[in-house]
Design a protein around this motif. Structure first.
Motif, PDB file in Angstrom:
ATOM      1  N   ILE A  36     -13.332   3.844 -14.005  1.00  0.00           N
ATOM      2  CA  ILE A  36     -13.573   4.479 -12.866  1.00  0.00           C
ATOM      3  C   ILE A  36     -14.431   3.376 -12.016  1.00  0.00           C
ATOM      4  O   ILE A  36     -15.629   2.882 -12.378  1.00  0.00           O
ATOM      5  CB  ILE A  36     -14.457   5.751 -12.767  1.00  0.00           C
ATOM      6  CG1 ILE A  36     -13.738   6.520 -13.702  1.00  0.00           C
ATOM      7  CG2 ILE A  36     -14.733   6.181 -11.332  1.00  0.00           C
ATOM      8  CD1 ILE A  36     -14.613   7.906 -14.005  1.00  0.00           C
ATOM      9  N   HIS A  37     -13.792   2.724 -11.033  1.00  0.00           N
ATOM     10  CA  HIS A  37     -14.280   1.594 -10.341  1.00  0.00           C
ATOM     11  C   HIS A  37     -15.790   2.075  -9.469  1.00  0.00           C
ATOM     12  O   HIS A  37     -16.673   1.225  -9.550  1.00  0.00           O
ATOM     13  CB  HIS A  37     -13.223   0.810  -9.422  1.00  0.00           C
ATOM     14  CG  HIS A  37     -13.693  -0.271  -8.594  1.00  0.00           C
ATOM     15  ND1 HIS A  37     -14.553  -0.311  -7.518  1.00  0.00           N
ATOM     16  CD2 HIS A  37     -13.499  -1.438  -8.975  1.00  0.00           C
ATOM     17  CE1 HIS A  37     -14.866  -1.348  -7.189  1.00  0.00           C
ATOM     18  NE2 HIS A  37     -14.188  -1.965  -7.816  1.00  0.00           N
ATOM     19  N   GLY A  38     -15.389   2.971  -9.012  1.00  0.00           N
ATOM     20  CA  GLY A  38     -16.777   3.622  -8.059  1.00  0.00           C
ATOM     21  C   GLY A  38     -16.720   3.297  -6.753  1.00  0.00           C
ATOM     22  O   GLY A  38     -17.515   3.963  -5.775  1.00  0.00           O
ATOM     23  N   VAL A  39     -16.273   2.174  -6.228  1.00  0.00           N
ATOM     24  CA  VAL A  39     -16.408   1.857  -5.007  1.00  0.00           C
ATOM     25  C   VAL A  39     -15.305   0.879  -4.474  1.00  0.00           C
ATOM     26  O   VAL A  39     -15.246  -0.197  -4.168  1.00  0.00           O
ATOM     27  CB  VAL A  39     -17.648   0.846  -4.490  1.00  0.00           C
ATOM     28  CG1 VAL A  39     -18.853   1.644  -4.152  1.00  0.00           C
ATOM     29  CG2 VAL A  39     -18.064  -0.140  -5.735  1.00  0.00           C
ATOM     30  N   MET A  40     -13.983   1.728  -4.263  1.00  0.00           N
ATOM     31  CA  MET A  40     -12.900   1.200  -4.089  1.00  0.00           C
ATOM     32  C   MET A  40     -12.949   0.976  -2.480  1.00  0.00           C
ATOM     33  O   MET A  40     -11.698   1.393  -1.663  1.00  0.00           O
ATOM     34  CB  MET A  40     -11.596   1.866  -4.501  1.00  0.00           C
ATOM     35  CG  MET A  40     -11.385   1.968  -6.073  1.00  0.00           C
ATOM     36  SD  MET A  40     -10.091   3.013  -6.517  1.00  0.00           S
ATOM     37  CE  MET A  40      -8.684   2.016  -5.626  1.00  0.00           C
ATOM     38  N   ASN A  41     -13.563   0.390  -1.646  1.00  0.00           N
ATOM     39  CA  ASN A  41     -13.730  -0.018  -0.500  1.00  0.00           C
ATOM     40  C   ASN A  41     -12.747  -1.181  -0.128  1.00  0.00           C
ATOM     41  O   ASN A  41     -12.329  -1.804  -1.044  1.00  0.00           O
ATOM     42  CB  ASN A  41     -15.206  -0.561   0.128  1.00  0.00           C
ATOM     43  CG  ASN A  41     -16.196   0.654  -0.135  1.00  0.00           C
ATOM     44  OD1 ASN A  41     -15.642   2.017  -0.023  1.00  0.00           O
ATOM     45  ND2 ASN A  41     -17.452   0.255  -0.277  1.00  0.00           N
ATOM     46  N   THR A  42     -12.125  -1.212   0.945  1.00  0.00           N
ATOM     47  CA  THR A  42     -11.166  -2.304   1.340  1.00  0.00           C
ATOM     48  C   THR A  42     -11.838  -3.687   1.011  1.00  0.00           C
ATOM     49  O   THR A  42     -11.053  -4.758   0.826  1.00  0.00           O
ATOM     50  CB  THR A  42     -10.498  -2.229   2.732  1.00  0.00           C
ATOM     51  OG1 THR A  42     -11.558  -2.332   3.535  1.00  0.00           O
ATOM     52  CG2 THR A  42      -9.688  -0.934   2.921  1.00  0.00           C
ATOM     53  N   ASP A  43     -13.253  -3.869   1.220  1.00  0.00           N
ATOM     54  CA  ASP A  43     -13.786  -5.227   0.968  1.00  0.00           C
ATOM     55  C   ASP A  43     -14.025  -5.303  -0.387  1.00  0.00           C
ATOM     56  O   ASP A  43     -14.152  -6.641  -0.931  1.00  0.00           O
ATOM     57  CB  ASP A  43     -15.085  -5.372   1.666  1.00  0.00           C
ATOM     58  CG  ASP A  43     -16.010  -4.134   1.218  1.00  0.00           C
ATOM     59  OD1 ASP A  43     -15.812  -3.112   1.700  1.00  0.00           O
ATOM     60  OD2 ASP A  43     -17.068  -4.595   0.581  1.00  0.00           O
ATOM     61  N   ASN A  44     -13.547  -4.311  -1.561  1.00  0.00           N
ATOM     62  CA  ASN A  44     -13.606  -4.559  -2.973  1.00  0.00           C
ATOM     63  C   ASN A  44     -12.174  -4.587  -3.624  1.00  0.00           C
ATOM     64  O   ASN A  44     -11.978  -4.299  -4.736  1.00  0.00           O
ATOM     65  CB  ASN A  44     -14.507  -3.471  -3.516  1.00  0.00           C
ATOM     66  CG  ASN A  44     -15.859  -3.508  -3.079  1.00  0.00           C
ATOM     67  OD1 ASN A  44     -16.391  -4.906  -2.849  1.00  0.00           O
ATOM     68  ND2 ASN A  44     -16.648  -2.606  -3.375  1.00  0.00           N
ATOM     69  N   MET A  45     -11.185  -4.933  -2.677  1.00  0.00           N
ATOM     70  CA  MET A  45      -9.818  -5.032  -3.121  1.00  0.00           C
ATOM     71  C   MET A  45      -9.289  -6.155  -3.002  1.00  0.00           C
ATOM     72  O   MET A  45      -9.173  -6.667  -1.646  1.00  0.00           O
ATOM     73  CB  MET A  45      -8.892  -3.846  -2.612  1.00  0.00           C
ATOM     74  CG  MET A  45      -7.363  -3.782  -3.059  1.00  0.00           C
ATOM     75  SD  MET A  45      -6.646  -2.441  -2.706  1.00  0.00           S
ATOM     76  CE  MET A  45      -6.875  -1.243  -3.644  1.00  0.00           C
ATOM     77  N   THR A  46      -9.062  -6.935  -3.909  1.00  0.00           N
ATOM     78  CA  THR A  46      -8.494  -8.480  -3.827  1.00  0.00           C
ATOM     79  C   THR A  46      -7.046  -8.532  -3.390  1.00  0.00           C
ATOM     80  O   THR A  46      -6.294  -7.970  -3.980  1.00  0.00           O
ATOM     81  CB  THR A  46      -8.985  -9.306  -4.984  1.00  0.00           C
ATOM     82  OG1 THR A  46      -7.966  -8.939  -6.346  1.00  0.00           O
ATOM     83  CG2 THR A  46     -10.272  -9.199  -5.383  1.00  0.00           C
ATOM     84  N   ILE A  47      -6.819  -9.571  -2.754  1.00  0.00           N
ATOM     85  CA  ILE A  47      -5.247  -9.901  -2.546  1.00  0.00           C
ATOM     86  C   ILE A  47      -4.578 -10.536  -3.732  1.00  0.00           C
ATOM     87  O   ILE A  47      -3.595 -10.159  -3.970  1.00  0.00           O
ATOM     88  CB  ILE A  47      -5.220 -10.963  -1.305  1.00  0.00           C
ATOM     89  CG1 ILE A  47      -6.173 -10.153  -0.195  1.00  0.00           C
ATOM     90  CG2 ILE A  47      -3.839 -11.496  -1.283  1.00  0.00           C
ATOM     91  CD1 ILE A  47      -5.290  -9.085   0.463  1.00  0.00           C
ATOM     92  N   SER A  48      -5.487 -10.945  -4.529  1.00  0.00           N
ATOM     93  CA  SER A  48      -4.800 -11.853  -5.930  1.00  0.00           C
ATOM     94  C   SER A  48      -4.439 -10.718  -6.903  1.00  0.00           C
ATOM     95  O   SER A  48      -3.738 -10.987  -7.792  1.00  0.00           O
ATOM     96  CB  SER A  48      -5.933 -12.682  -6.683  1.00  0.00           C
ATOM     97  OG  SER A  48      -7.033 -11.976  -7.164  1.00  0.00           O
ATOM     98  N   GLY A  49      -5.264  -9.444  -6.803  1.00  0.00           N
ATOM     99  CA  GLY A  49      -4.844  -8.457  -7.840  1.00  0.00           C
ATOM    100  C   GLY A  49      -5.680  -8.201  -9.143  1.00  0.00           C
ATOM    101  O   GLY A  49      -5.352  -7.518  -9.980  1.00  0.00           O
ATOM    102  N   GLU A  50      -6.970  -8.845  -8.925  1.00  0.00           N
ATOM    103  CA  GLU A  50      -8.006  -8.943  -9.876  1.00  0.00           C
ATOM    104  C   GLU A  50      -9.027  -7.740  -9.686  1.00  0.00           C
ATOM    105  O   GLU A  50      -9.247  -7.276  -8.402  1.00  0.00           O
ATOM    106  CB  GLU A  50      -8.696 -10.138 -10.084  1.00  0.00           C
ATOM    107  CG  GLU A  50      -7.978 -11.157 -10.548  1.00  0.00           C
ATOM    108  CD  GLU A  50      -8.941 -12.544 -10.592  1.00  0.00           C
ATOM    109  OE1 GLU A  50      -8.783 -13.195 -11.542  1.00  0.00           O
ATOM    110  OE2 GLU A  50      -9.817 -12.780  -9.624  1.00  0.00           O
TER     111      GLU A  50
END
Length: 497
Positions: free
Chosen positions: A249-263
């Protein structure tokens, strides 16, 4: 090349992001700390990166890794980005406590960022101190390296350094710096930063940069920007399916915590399931359960929709056609995730072939686990023994406080396995390669962090050692395979800020 005497460590920097226009970042140097002390250095990762370090002068090595001494060739910057935080848009966030030293091209030819977290204030700190506390730094080290060992794309840990200073959060805590390695730190929020300003040229520059760096095969497609959106969506769908398979469970899936690379990036209040509960939330700041375990795929799709909004001007000159193309990507995200998710869970229950009804079979097991309060990791691991022969059934069933549904499920599963080509021995071996015996259990992580706060890093080191080979059952680490006792349960995790 050999290590350069007096210059430690040696990074072969080649800084592409810093060559973008200055509105993409702020140039800023790390702020020196009082008493840097090296806590952990990932020599194996350093070798992979082509980074050489001389341990004969640990104090100087710590000074480099804490940011007191900037390595030759570095171009320190804080990256600009925006983001939706718990659904609320913030037009300017940026690296408030992280500084990108630069990029290296590793021994496999892959470009990687070297970033210092907790290296001091930046123009994006928003009145923050720019520092990191020891606990969150060690948590990120533990979980990022565990994710790598589990085969899940994630940022990596190069080093953890104590600063010799205090930071002030809810309480006074010890300061530390985390040296993070990433394929890049470009996020959905990076695109949102330019979209919020109506800077279509900036969006195009960023998209071209990302394609060149992460998706070069898309340059010759008919519509590279649509292909980029499809590529990011596909990687994120695959990534979240992998999360679900290990109970993460990531916990903070804000858009600033989602990488374009897929990591996977940012391990603040993240946690792993103990007993299976699809609506489980650990993060203390997720009061409404927005980022609960079950909600992660939908949030991933929602985040991709925010990226699509940014890219609309590049998708088609006709806005209606651009929206239509973006909506098709969002639909495909759901289909891609479902395909990957069922693939992950088919492997977890030992199915090498596909058949109608597999999804229902998987859901029936999860429902039995929920009702029976079965530990997610342990139940799947014990199922491997049941796959080898019926003598393993009772151990599997012992994972359930109410095993009636699980017993019924075993019969359905056995019937389904009759159509499979593998032998029971082969099946069990394959299942053990995808169902971990060891994960970073919340109570063990907390145990390591609590001891470290008192100067005892032996629990931290021991946990890292246990997590190096998560698919092996090593007797010396049997304690790391067990769920927490009631008094050991960790019910909340906290963001490092």
């Amino acid at each position: 090349m050999p290590a350069v005497k007096g210059v430690l460590p040696v990074f072969q920097f080649d800084n592409s992001y810093a060559r973008l226009p200055d509105r993409f970042f702020a140039s800023v140097y790390p702020e020196p700390v009082e008493g840097p002390k090296l806590l952990k250095f990932n020599a194996e990762l350093a070798e992979e990166l082509g980074v050489e370090a001389d341990f004969s002068d640990p104090a100087r090595l710590a000074a480099f890794l804490a940011g007191n001494v900037v390595p030759p060739g570095a171009m320190p910057i804080a990256m600009a980005y925006a983001g939706h935080q718990f659904g609320n848009f913030v037009p300017q966030l940026g690296d408030g406590r992280a500084i990108l030293l630069g990029e290296v091209v590793d021994r496999n030819g892959k470009r990687r960022d070297i970033q210092l977290k907790g290296a001091g204030p930046t123009p994006y700190s928003r009145r923050g101190d720019g520092r990191a506390a020891l606990g969150p730094v060690l948590r990120e080290y533990i979980v990022s390296e565990a994710m790598n060992a589990l085969g899940v794309p994630a940022t990596r840990a190069l080093a953890a350094v104590a600063t010799g200073e205090q930071v002030y959060r809810e309480t006074v805590e010890q300061g530390a710096v985390f040296v993070r390695v990433a394929a890049s730190h470009v996020r959905i929020g990076t695109f949102q930063f330019f979209a919020a300003r109506g800077d279509n040229d900036g969006i195009k520059l960023l998209a071209d940069y990302v394609i060149e760096r992460h998706y070069p095969e898309l340059k010759t497609t008919d519509n590279p920007y649509l292909a980029l959106l499809q590529g990011v969506a596909g990687r994120q769908a695959d990534l979240i399916a992998r999360w679900m398979g290990i109970g993460f469970i990531h916990g903070v899936m804000n858009t600033d915590n989602m990488t374009i690379s897929g990591e996977t990036i940012d391990f603040g209040p993240c946690a792993f399931l103990d007993e299976y509960d699809p609506m489980k939330v650990f993060s203390s700041i997720d009061q409404g359960g927005r980022y609960a375990y079950r909600n992660q795929p939908g949030i991933g799709q929602w985040n991709i929709a925010r990226l699509a909004e940014c890219l609309l001007p590049l998708l088609d000159e006709d806005e209606e056609k651009a929206v239509e193309a973006a909506n098709a990507v969002l639909k495909a995200f759901g289909e891609r995730f479902q395909k990957e998710w069922i693939g992950v869970f088919r492997a977890k229950i030992g199915l090498a072939t596909e058949a109608d009804g597999d999804g229902d079979l998987i859901q029936a097991l999860l429902a039995a686990m929920h009702e029976g309060q079965a530990d997610f990791t342990l139940a799947f691991r014990r199922l491997c023994g049941a796959a080898a022969g019926t003598e393993g059934d009772e151990l599997f069933l012992s994972s359930f406080s109410h095993p009636a549904k699980a017993r019924e499920w075993l019969e359905l599963w056995g019937t389904r396995l009759d159509a499979e080509p593998q032998s029971p021995t082969e099946r069990a071996k394959t299942m053990r390669s995808v169902n971990p015996a060891v994960i970073p259990r919340n109570h063990k992580v907390q145990e390591a962090l609590s001891a470290a706060n008192y100067g005892d890093f032996s629990f931290f080191e021991r946990l890292l050692e246990a997590l190096e080979k998560p698919f092996e059952e090593r007797p010396e680490f049997s304690g790391y395979m067990q769920p927490p006792k009631p008094e050991e349960q960790v019910k909340q995790t906290f963001c490092g800020t």
